[in-house]
Structure formats: structure tokens, C-alpha cells
Scaffold this active site. Structure first.
Site, mmCIF file in Angstrom:
data_model
loop_
_atom_site.group_PDB
_atom_site.id
_atom_site.type_symbol
_atom_site.label_atom_id
_atom_site.label_comp_id
_atom_site.label_asym_id
_atom_site.label_seq_id
_atom_site.Cartn_x
_atom_site.Cartn_y
_atom_site.Cartn_z
ATOM 1 N N TYR A 195 -13.526 -55.572 -68.748
ATOM 2 C CA TYR A 195 -14.575 -54.623 -69.109
ATOM 3 C C TYR A 195 -15.341 -55.108 -70.340
ATOM 4 C CZ TYR A 195 -12.199 -51.631 -65.848
ATOM 5 O OH TYR A 195 -11.653 -51.132 -64.697
ATOM 6 N N ASN A 239 -43.358 -75.073 -105.692
ATOM 7 C CA ASN A 239 -43.391 -75.908 -104.488
ATOM 8 C C ASN A 239 -44.444 -75.460 -103.490
ATOM 9 O OD1 ASN A 239 -41.903 -73.539 -104.093
ATOM 10 N ND2 ASN A 239 -40.732 -74.444 -102.409
ATOM 11 N N ALA A 253 -39.342 -78.321 -123.697
ATOM 12 C CA ALA A 253 -39.252 -76.930 -123.263
ATOM 13 C C ALA A 253 -40.637 -76.303 -123.193
ATOM 14 C CB ALA A 253 -38.369 -76.150 -124.233
ATOM 15 N N ARG A 295 -22.386 -42.247 -75.554
ATOM 16 C CA ARG A 295 -21.807 -41.733 -76.798
ATOM 17 C C ARG A 295 -22.097 -42.607 -78.023
ATOM 18 N NH1 ARG A 295 -15.847 -40.979 -74.853
ATOM 19 N NH2 ARG A 295 -16.615 -42.158 -73.054
ATOM 20 N N GLY A 328 -19.829 -46.065 -60.125
ATOM 21 C CA GLY A 328 -18.396 -46.099 -60.405
ATOM 22 C C GLY A 328 -17.848 -47.519 -60.488
ATOM 23 N N GLN A 340 -25.975 -54.343 -60.837
ATOM 24 C CA GLN A 340 -25.568 -53.100 -60.183
ATOM 25 C C GLN A 340 -26.679 -52.098 -60.517
ATOM 26 O OE1 GLN A 340 -22.372 -50.867 -61.970
ATOM 27 N NE2 GLN A 340 -21.764 -49.927 -60.039
ATOM 28 N N GLY A 376 -7.132 -42.391 -67.435
ATOM 29 C CA GLY A 376 -6.400 -42.267 -66.181
ATOM 30 C C GLY A 376 -4.913 -42.467 -66.461
HETATM 31 C C1 UD1 Z 1 -11.893 -46.139 -66.541
HETATM 32 C C2 UD1 Z 1 -10.744 -45.964 -65.525
HETATM 33 C C3 UD1 Z 1 -9.592 -45.185 -66.208
HETATM 34 C C4 UD1 Z 1 -9.166 -45.918 -67.489
HETATM 35 C C5 UD1 Z 1 -10.366 -46.150 -68.403
HETATM 36 C C6 UD1 Z 1 -9.975 -47.042 -69.573
HETATM 37 C C7 UD1 Z 1 -11.761 -45.788 -63.318
HETATM 38 C C8 UD1 Z 1 -12.179 -44.869 -62.256
HETATM 39 N N1 UD1 Z 1 -11.222 -45.214 -64.396
HETATM 40 O O1 UD1 Z 1 -12.356 -44.818 -66.843
HETATM 41 O O2 UD1 Z 1 -8.488 -45.067 -65.312
HETATM 42 O O3 UD1 Z 1 -8.181 -45.139 -68.163
HETATM 43 O O4 UD1 Z 1 -11.416 -46.845 -67.689
HETATM 44 O O5 UD1 Z 1 -11.032 -47.170 -70.468
HETATM 45 O O6 UD1 Z 1 -11.884 -46.981 -63.190
HETATM 46 N N2 UD1 Z 1 -18.954 -49.490 -65.202
HETATM 47 C C9 UD1 Z 1 -19.861 -50.214 -64.472
HETATM 48 N N3 UD1 Z 1 -20.455 -49.634 -63.387
HETATM 49 C C10 UD1 Z 1 -20.181 -48.364 -63.001
HETATM 50 C C11 UD1 Z 1 -19.240 -47.637 -63.755
HETATM 51 C C12 UD1 Z 1 -18.640 -48.209 -64.843
HETATM 52 O O7 UD1 Z 1 -20.143 -51.362 -64.800
HETATM 53 O O8 UD1 Z 1 -20.749 -47.930 -62.005
HETATM 54 C C13 UD1 Z 1 -18.321 -50.101 -66.370
HETATM 55 C C14 UD1 Z 1 -18.734 -49.381 -67.638
HETATM 56 O O9 UD1 Z 1 -19.809 -50.081 -68.258
HETATM 57 C C15 UD1 Z 1 -17.486 -49.498 -68.502
HETATM 58 C C16 UD1 Z 1 -16.344 -49.594 -67.489
HETATM 59 O O10 UD1 Z 1 -16.924 -49.943 -66.251
HETATM 60 O O11 UD1 Z 1 -17.489 -50.690 -69.238
HETATM 61 C C17 UD1 Z 1 -15.539 -48.313 -67.392
HETATM 62 O O12 UD1 Z 1 -16.360 -47.278 -66.870
HETATM 63 P P1 UD1 Z 1 -16.208 -45.788 -67.327
HETATM 64 O O13 UD1 Z 1 -17.071 -44.909 -66.489
HETATM 65 O O14 UD1 Z 1 -16.348 -45.692 -68.780
HETATM 66 O O15 UD1 Z 1 -14.714 -45.516 -66.907
HETATM 67 P P2 UD1 Z 1 -13.759 -44.512 -67.602
HETATM 68 O O16 UD1 Z 1 -14.173 -43.120 -67.261
HETATM 69 O O17 UD1 Z 1 -13.609 -44.887 -69.020
#
Ligand code: UD1
Ligand code: CA
Length: 453
Positions: A100, A382, A419, A15, A78, A73, A136
Site C-alpha cells: 500500500y 559579484n 581596510a 482525512r 475497493g 484505476q 479489519g
Molecule cells: C484496508 C483493509 C483492512 C485493513 C486496512 C489496513 C480491505 C477491504 N480492507 O481497509 O482489512 O485493516 O486496509 O490499513 O482491503 N485503494 C485503491 N483503490 C481503491 C481502494 C483503495 O488504490 O479502490 C488503496 C488506498 O489508496 C489505500 C489502500 O488501498 O492506500 C487501502 O484502502 P482503504 O479504503 O483505506 O482501506 P481500509 O478501509 O483502510
């Protein structure tokens, strides 16, 4: 207890619509991820692990100077899967704190409280939002204990109405977290391994789940450019508050941007629309006029910076007057009581006590003594197209307006340059040098006139 901090930073950040990985987006002079790392690094007895993926090499390279362990990763399956990548290197008796890379404003005290609450328990950071859509939700039982988290996409209408949400930040003993994460599956709307599912596991095993609530602005996640601007506004307010609490007058706390570290003495006044970058120090009684930009600069006591001045890498003494519209570039070193006026540029030069260059001048690679007067329109030449050369101007010299000093050249102490001169040879101390053509009067000369026909 030793804490292993796992910072999730593998997401792409669709986004943002950007070529730059999300966690590298700038916020208050640092990238998002660096904010988290710098704050977390302040916790006692902590080891930092960053889980990276999208734009991985770029993320690692830009933050190579940070003392963290990098864990790749390869596929983003997830948040649970992301934490699983870090767990193998973490000792059993550590507390694991999950942060995060795109939640940059969490305070060190909140991080510490979370990890302290995780002694034999699962600690979860929550917040309450007027509009919880997308997050969540925290589901509690009748006694108020946390039972589980339900993701927005998986929630019923009743659950969507809950306003307490998961920030995603949590802490738990490594030994417990490892067992839970091993058992996660991707049986949900997004086909992802949700870290949040460990809460229900903890509840099922009778492990205490402790909720710590933080104010919404502290746990703000950055997913798009608008949220980035909101985070910037939060940082702006925090730094303005800290400055005012320490005794600095801000003409308007909403119109100052500190993108680095600004330290101030007593009775400093900063007018509107000033930007501070890198390390800036303002000593007692400094006044900064509107629309100034200061980067990696120190300003001595009682000095006044007039409007629209740009100071970069300068070291300015006490009781100076700089600007309006002055430009000081790196290695501009000004002693006390120096005046640098409008449209004057100074680069890699020392200017001695009480010297003045008040109008339309370029001083580069120059050493100016004390009590020197540099007239309007003076230029140190200079650069010969290949090399830079130095100009030396002795104490008490007087440089007339519209002079070019062709370096390398020395003007002796007490010397005067007339001058309009172009000075290519050294001027001895206390002598007068003039290089302009002598004025002649052509007597009886008449201007040509149009002939009438
Ligand atoms: C997540 C939480 C949600 C919470 C929200 C707050 C979970 C399943 N959900 O949702 O409950 O309200 O954050 O912002 O945890 N990331 C990785 N590897 C991955 C997936 C994600 O490093 O495989 C990192 C992303 O870069 C990001 C963070 O984890 O910084 C959150 O991931 P994202 O998929 O945005 O989770 P949300 O759907 O926002
Ligand atoms: Ca997601």
C-alpha cells in the site's frame, strides 16, 4: 520465485485535508509512495506495478524517475478492484505481493518473508493493536488457523473485540489470486470490492492461509496528519538507532532528523536539533554543533561545525572550523584548515588551505588561494545587475576589513588591501592597495553648540 509487486495508491486520503494526493505527502525526505517503491525495489526478481487514481497525473509526474509500471484505476471501487486492474499483465507463475502506498515503513525483510510464505499458499501480514478500531479483524478458528477477515463496519461486537488486525498486505500465487479476485462482489457496508474477501475463498478451497505478524510501527498506515507525524517519529528512531549502532554519538537521539542519506566515519558527534537532507557525509571525528542544517554536503575529518550553521551543497576539507552562524551555499569548496566564522556566506567559491574569513563577509564566485586572511565585513561584489563576475585572490593575500572587491577583479599573491577600500582594478602581487579617502585632521575645529536665549 519471480514476484509481481502491486502497490495500491489510488485513494484520495480525505482525512489529510490536503490538495496534495496522500501518497505524495512527505515523510523523512521522500513521499509516502516512494518509501514503499524504494524498499520493494530491493527485493530480488521483482517487478513493480503502481495502481494510481486520485491526482493521477501528479503522482505519475512526481515519481517519473522510478522504475515501475503505472496502472490507472479510474474509479476507486475497493482494494479488490484495484488489484484486479494490475492482474491482467502479471504472468500466472509469479507470486503477487500486495503493498500500500500509504503504509510506508514495512521493511524489506518482512516483504520478502511474505512473498516466500506464498508458495502455494495465501500469506497475510497481521499485527496486534491496543486499539484495533477501524481495522479489519482476523478471525481464527479453534485451532488458530485464519478463517476470514471481517471489516470493522461489518463486524459483530464480539468480532470488534479481537485485537489481531489485517494490515492489508498479502501475497499469493498469481494464478490463485486471479481466480479469487474474479469472483469478488461488493455486497458489504461500503459497497466496495474488498480484497480481504479472498481469504475466506482460500479457506473454502483448502488453500493454506499463513499469518505473519509484524510489530505495529512497521505496518502503520498514514491516513491523517497525526499518523504522518507518528511515522516520522518511527523513521527518526530507526535512523538514530542505525547511526548509534554504527558508532556515532548523538547528544539526543530524539532530536535529529535525517531526511536523506547520512553516512559517518568513526567518532562523529552530533549535537541536538540538527537536520540532514539529501546526501551528507561526515568523515572521522567531525563534530556538529546544535541547530545545524546540512544538505548534500561532505565534511572532512576532524572538522568542527559550530552552532546554527547552514551548509547546502558544500564540500568541506579536513580540520576546518565553520560557524557559528555560517552559511555555505552550493559549490562552496573549502580546502583543509579553513576557518569560516559568524555571519559569513560563501557561494560557488574555492577557498584554499588555511585561509580564514572569520566575520561578516560575503564570498561569491571567487577563488581564494591558500593562507589568505579576509577581514571582517569584506564583500565580493559579484553581480552587476545582469551578470555574475569572478574575483580571484592569490595565495597569502591580506584583505583589510570592510573592503569591497568589485568583480571581475584579481588581488595578486601576497598583496595587501587596506581596510575600507573599494577595489575596482587588479592589485599586483605583493603590493599594497588602498582606495579610501585620506584622513585629515582639522585643527581647532569646534562642535556646534546650542545657543541659549
Ligand atoms: C484496508 C483493509 C483492512 C485493513 C486496512 C489496513 C480491505 C477491504 N480492507 O481497509 O482489512 O485493516 O486496509 O490499513 O482491503 N485503494 C485503491 N483503490 C481503491 C481502494 C483503495 O488504490 O479502490 C488503496 C488506498 O489508496 C489505500 C489502500 O488501498 O492506500 C487501502 O484502502 P482503504 O479504503 O483505506 O482501506 P481500509 O478501509 O483502510
Ligand atoms: Ca475503505
Amino acid at each position: 520465485m519471480p514476484t509481481s509487486i502491486v502497490i495500491l495508491a489510488a485513494g484520495q486520503g480525505k482525512r489529510m485535508h490536503s490538495d496534495l494526493p496522500k501518497v505524495l505527502q512527505p515523510l523523512g525526505g521522500r513521499c509516502l509512495l516512494e518509501h514503499v517503491v524504494v524498499t520493494a525495489a530491493g527485493l530480488p526478481d521483482a517487478r513493480l506495478h503502481v495502481v494510481y487514481g486520485h491526482g493521477g497525473e501528479r503522482v505519475r509526474q512526481s515519481l517519473d524517475h522510478l522504475d515501475v509500471e503505472w496502472i490507472e484505476q479510474a474509479e476507486q471501487l475497493g482494494t479488490g478492484h484495484a488489484v484486479a486492474q494490475a492482474l491482467p499483465t502479471i504472468p500466472d507463475d509469479d507470486i503477487v505481493l500486495v503493498l500500500y502506498g500509504d503504509v510506508p515503513l514495512v521493511r524489506a525483510e518482512t516483504m520478502a518473508a511474505l512473498s516466500a510464505a506464498a508458495d502455494g499458499a495465501l500469506a497475510l501480514l497481521t499485527t496486534r493493536l491496543d486499539d484495533p478500531a477501524g481495522y479489519g479483524r482476523i478471525v481464527r478458528d479453534d485451532a488458530g488457523a485464519i478463517v476470514r477477515i471481517v471489516e470493522d463496519k461489518d463486524a459483530t461486537a464480539a468480532e470488534r473485540a479481537l485485537d489481531e488486525v489485517n494490515t492489508g498486505l498479502m501475497a499469493a500465487p498469481a494464478v490463485l489470486l486471479r481466480a479469487w479476485v474474479d469472483r469478488l462482489d461488493a455486497d458489504n457496508a461500503q459497497r466496495e470490492y474488498y480484497l480481504t474477501d479472498v481469504i475466506a475463498m482460500a479457506v473454502a478451497e483448502g488453500v493454506t492461509v499463513t499469518g505473519i505478524t509484524a510489530p505495529p510501527d512497521e505496518v502503520l498506515g498514514v491516513n491523517d496528519r497525526f499518523q504522518l507525524s507518528v511515522a516520522e517519529a518511527v523513521l527518526r528512531e530507526r535512523s538514530a538507532m542505525a547511526l548509534m549502532t554504527a558508532g556515532v554519538t548523538l547528544r539526543d537521539p530524539q532530536r535529529i532528523d535525517v531526511r536523506g542519506e547520512l553516512t559517518c566515519g568513526r567518532d562523529v558527534m552530533i549535537d541536538v536539533n540538527c537536520v540532514f537532507e539529501g546526501k551528507v557525509h561526515l568523515a572521522d571525528g567531525v563534530h556538529i554543533g546544535p541547530n545545524c542544517i546540512l544538505r548534500d554536503t561532505t565534511v572532512g575529518a576532524g572538522t568542527e561545525i559550530l552552532p546554527n550553521s547552514l551548509l547546502d551543497g558544500a564540500d568541506i576539507g579536513a580540520s576546518c572550523r565553520i560557524g557559528p552562524f555560517a552559511r555555505l551555499r552550493p559549490e562552496a569548496r573549502l580546502a583543509d584548515e579553513v576557518h569560516v566564522g559568524n555571519f559569513v556566506e560563501v557561494k560557488k567559491s574555492d577557498i584554499g588551505r588555511g585561509s580564514k574569513a572569520n566575520h561578516l563577509t560575503y564570498i561569491g564566485d571567487t577563488s581564494v588561494g591558500s593562507g589568505v586572511n579576509v577581514g571582517a565585513g569584506t564583500i565580493t561584489c559579484n553581480y552587476d545587475g545582469v551578470n555574475k563576475h569572478r574575483t580571484v585572490i592569490g595565495d597569502g593575500a591580506f584583505i583589510g576589513s570592510d573592503t569591497q572587491l568589485v568583480a571581475p577583479v584579481t588581488v595578486g599573491a601576497g598583496a595587501t588591501v587596506g581596510a575600507g577600500s573599494t577595489i575596482t582594478k587588479d592589485v599586483p602581487a605583493d603590493e599594497l592597495a588602498i582606495s579610501r579617502a585620506r584622513q585629515t585632521i582639522v585643527k581647532g575645529w569646534k562642535r556646534p553648540e546650542k545657543k541659549r536665549t
